[in-house]
Design a protein around this motif. Structure first.
Motif, mmCIF file in Angstrom:
data_model
loop_
_atom_site.group_PDB
_atom_site.id
_atom_site.type_symbol
_atom_site.label_atom_id
_atom_site.label_comp_id
_atom_site.label_asym_id
_atom_site.label_seq_id
_atom_site.Cartn_x
_atom_site.Cartn_y
_atom_site.Cartn_z
ATOM 1 N N GLY A 192 -1.892 28.593 48.365
ATOM 2 C CA GLY A 192 -2.247 27.422 48.976
ATOM 3 C C GLY A 192 -1.313 26.381 48.423
ATOM 4 O O GLY A 192 -0.085 26.374 48.197
ATOM 5 N N GLU A 193 -1.983 25.160 47.902
ATOM 6 C CA GLU A 193 -1.275 24.044 47.521
ATOM 7 C C GLU A 193 -0.285 24.339 46.221
ATOM 8 O O GLU A 193 -0.896 24.976 44.928
ATOM 9 C CB GLU A 193 -2.240 22.960 46.819
ATOM 10 N N ALA A 205 -7.589 23.134 51.601
ATOM 11 C CA ALA A 205 -6.393 24.035 51.615
ATOM 12 C C ALA A 205 -5.887 24.441 53.038
ATOM 13 O O ALA A 205 -4.742 24.666 53.142
ATOM 14 C CB ALA A 205 -6.285 25.356 50.939
ATOM 15 N N VAL A 240 -7.457 27.789 45.973
ATOM 16 C CA VAL A 240 -8.394 27.881 46.929
ATOM 17 C C VAL A 240 -9.804 28.383 46.316
ATOM 18 O O VAL A 240 -10.046 29.676 46.031
ATOM 19 C CB VAL A 240 -7.839 28.764 47.981
#
Length: 296
Positions: A192-193, A205, A240
């Motif tokens: 994710g990020e 996300a 996430v």
């Protein structure tokens, strides 16, 4: 969609073996562990390393795919990594998946060197790392003369049961990493990020993952590869969150990320405390319904 489980290597084997067996019995497609010497809050706690953990898991299981998320240049030379991979792949009967990442700052980056590598050097090293590991696992003899890594007539026997070699799962968020995933990966891996140290609700996300999938597909086109031939694996937990709050949340998240382009959905085995705290009972209920959602 395929479903996977990541197991923190914190347990003595008599306890850990139950988790690996249960992951297979529950019907997960693949099971993974970490590759660190120490990791975050576990630095002063039990922590077992990649090779013996996955070797033991290969003996305990029969069907499930086994992998590492992720091996990095922080810990070992590609020649040693390739020899270890070949052994685990043979013991597992061709079920091994090699996750590769550039590595992060932290204990692994500084325990055995005076100065941590710069981000630029880490990125450059990773490119060489992937290329050399690819060669070592594909061909019987490899000679390589790079800026960071050297291999002089390294003989690689036995070769992998999976051909042309074990699948690579390349973790990447930036442009250069995406290109490596497009060139060498059977899987691309995201959490994710990037660089987020605390998890957030999975809905947050989704835009990030969509943009990352688009970047991966663009990189595939640039190297002349069909984007559909690269699986997209999301590891939930590091950034996430909320995925294992209930079976409904799990399948809602899986469905949303599938729409965003994710093909492989991985969650952590629930722990009693953070990180990744949760209830195994929820994971068991999720497992009861995996087949119905696997091909949706």
């Amino acid at each position: 969609m395929r479903f996977g489980i990541q197991i923190v290597p914190e347990d003595r084997w008599q306890t850990a073996r139950v988790k690996w067996r249960r992951a297979e019995q529950m019907g997960f497609d693949h099971a993974w562990t970490y590759d660190h010497l120490n990791w975050r809050a576990f630095r002063a706690k039990d922590w077992f390393t990649l090779v013996p953990t996955l070797t033991a898991a290969a003996v305990e299981t029969e069907r499930i795919g086994l992998g590492v998320l992720v091996a990095s240049p922080n810990l070992r030379h590609p020649v040693y990594l390739a020899k270890e991979v070949a052994a685990i792949e043979d013991i597992s009967g061709g079920r091994f998946i090699l996750g590769l990442g550039a590595g992060a700052e932290g204990f692994d980056a500084t325990m055995t060197r005076r100065t941590a590598w710069s981000r630029r050097e880490r990125t450059e090293r990773f490119a060489e790392y992937v290329r050399l590991t690819d060669s070592l696992l594909r061909q019987p003899v490899t000679t390589f003369d790079g800026r960071y890594y050297v291999a002089d007539e390294v003989h690689s026997y036995p070769l992998c049961q999976q051909r042309p070699r074990v699948p690579f799962a390349v973790a990447a968020a930036g442009a250069r990493g995406m290109r490596l995933a497009a060139e060498y990966g059977s899987y691309w891996v995201t959490t994710g990020e990037p660089n987020r140290v605390e998890s957030a609700p999975y809905e947050q996300a989704l835009p990030v993952v969509r943009r990352q999938v688009e970047a991966l597909e663009k990189a595939c086109v640039e190297v002349g590869r069909d984007p559909a031939t690269v699986a997209r694996l999301l590891v939930c937990g590091p950034s996430v969150g909320g995925v294992l709050e209930s079976p409904a949340a799990f399948f809602d998240a899986a469905g949303r990320f599938a729409e965003a382009g994710i093909t492989d959905f991985v969650v952590h085995w629930p722990r009693r405390s953070e990180p990744y705290s949760g209830k195994v009972e929820i994971l068991e209920k999720v497992a009861e319904d995996l087949d119905r959602h696997r091909n949706t």
